[in-house]
Write a protein that holds these residues in place. Structure first.
Motif, short mmCIF file in Angstrom:
data_model
loop_
_atom_site.label_atom_id
_atom_site.label_comp_id
_atom_site.label_asym_id
_atom_site.label_seq_id
_atom_site.Cartn_x
_atom_site.Cartn_y
_atom_site.Cartn_z
N GLU A 160 -8.57 -9.55 -7.22
CA GLU A 160 -7.58 -8.96 -8.12
C GLU A 160 -8.25 -8.53 -9.42
O GLU A 160 -9.34 -9.00 -9.77
N GLY A 161 -7.60 -7.62 -10.13
CA GLY A 161 -8.13 -7.13 -11.39
C GLY A 161 -7.19 -7.39 -12.55
O GLY A 161 -6.18 -8.08 -12.40
N VAL A 162 -7.50 -6.84 -13.69
CA VAL A 162 -6.67 -7.02 -14.87
C VAL A 162 -5.27 -6.46 -14.64
O VAL A 162 -4.28 -7.03 -15.09
N GLU A 163 -5.19 -5.34 -13.91
CA GLU A 163 -3.90 -4.67 -13.69
C GLU A 163 -3.34 -4.91 -12.30
O GLU A 163 -2.25 -4.42 -11.98
N THR A 164 -4.06 -5.64 -11.45
CA THR A 164 -3.63 -5.85 -10.06
C THR A 164 -3.61 -7.33 -9.72
O THR A 164 -4.41 -8.11 -10.23
N SER A 165 -2.71 -7.70 -8.80
CA SER A 165 -2.56 -9.11 -8.45
C SER A 165 -2.90 -9.42 -7.00
O SER A 165 -2.96 -10.59 -6.61
N GLU A 166 -3.12 -8.37 -6.19
CA GLU A 166 -3.39 -8.60 -4.77
C GLU A 166 -4.08 -7.36 -4.20
O GLU A 166 -3.86 -6.24 -4.66
N VAL A 167 -4.90 -7.59 -3.17
CA VAL A 167 -5.65 -6.52 -2.51
C VAL A 167 -5.50 -6.69 -1.00
O VAL A 167 -5.65 -7.79 -0.49
N ALA A 168 -5.18 -5.59 -0.29
CA ALA A 168 -5.01 -5.71 1.16
C ALA A 168 -5.14 -4.35 1.82
O ALA A 168 -5.02 -3.31 1.17
N PHE A 169 -5.38 -4.38 3.15
CA PHE A 169 -5.41 -3.16 3.96
C PHE A 169 -4.14 -3.11 4.80
O PHE A 169 -3.70 -4.13 5.33
N PHE A 170 -3.57 -1.91 4.95
CA PHE A 170 -2.32 -1.75 5.67
C PHE A 170 -2.41 -0.63 6.70
O PHE A 170 -2.99 0.43 6.43
#
Length: 205
Positions: A160-170
């Motif tokens: 995750e980054g400063v502006e993001t809370s989750e990372v995923a592929f869909f």
């Protein structure tokens, strides 16, 4: 297509901003300032934002008025597309953001991917340049061009980054709730068309 009132407000703002940048006559300056205030009034009347917030975000620029550029990085892995969850609205988007002075579009895409997803990437090709007004985004004061750049992962790991809370592929048929300010379902469907057809030409507008 965007609402007519929003188009008119943007056009009035652009005329006022350009006039204030190049006008010399004191009476012309007053008229351009009045036009700028009118554009703020229109937005305040049709949205829930206060005048001061609109004035700072929409009518506080100077110089010749030009569109803003939003750049999105498109990464596929095993038939799925990389998305990040935005902290601002809790919804999902392609990693990206406003173009930065001093960086090329490809450099911006790579930087945004790293900052928002944790992956190190390299740019591969331009997929689309879209005018936001032709797509089903929520109304906003800016006139925005969107650039979609396909990239490939060369390192790093999901974070995750400063502006993001989750990372995923869909997968295409399993897309989460999207941040419509940043990307629409139709746009992501178009990105998957590029995955299926590597010869698909760049899309304009």
């Amino acid at each position: 297509m965007e609402e007519k009132w929003l188009t008119w407000a943007k056009q009035i703002q652009a005329i006022a901003q350009t006039g204030l940048a190049y006008g010399k006559d004191v009476y012309d300056i007053e008229r351009y300032e009045a036009l700028r205030e009118l554009s703020v009034d229109i937005l305040a009347n049709y949205t829930f934002e206060g005048k001061e917030k609109i004035r700072l975000a929409f009518a506080d620029d100077d110089g010749y008025c030009t569109p803003k550029t939003d750049i999105r990085g498109v990464i596929f892995q095993e038939g799925k597309i990389l998305l990040v969850r935005e902290k601002l609205d809790g919804k999902w988007a392609l990693p990206g953001g406003w173009a930065d002075i001093g960086l090329s579009p490809s450099e911006v895409a790579v930087k945004e991917i790293a900052e928002e997803s944790g992956f190190q990437a390299e740019a591969v090709r331009l997929l689309a340049v879209l005018d936001k007004k032709f797509h089903q985004h929520p109304p906003e004061p800016y006139h925005v061009y969107k650039m979609f750049i396909e990239c490939r992962i060369v390192g790093g790991s999901a974070a995750e980054g400063v502006e993001t809370s989750e990372v995923a592929f869909f997968a295409e048929n399993e897309l989460p709730e999207l941040s419509l300010e940043r990307n629409t379902p139709q746009q992501l469907q178009t990105m998957f068309e590029f995955l299926r057809n590597s010869e698909k030409p760049v899309i304009l507008d």
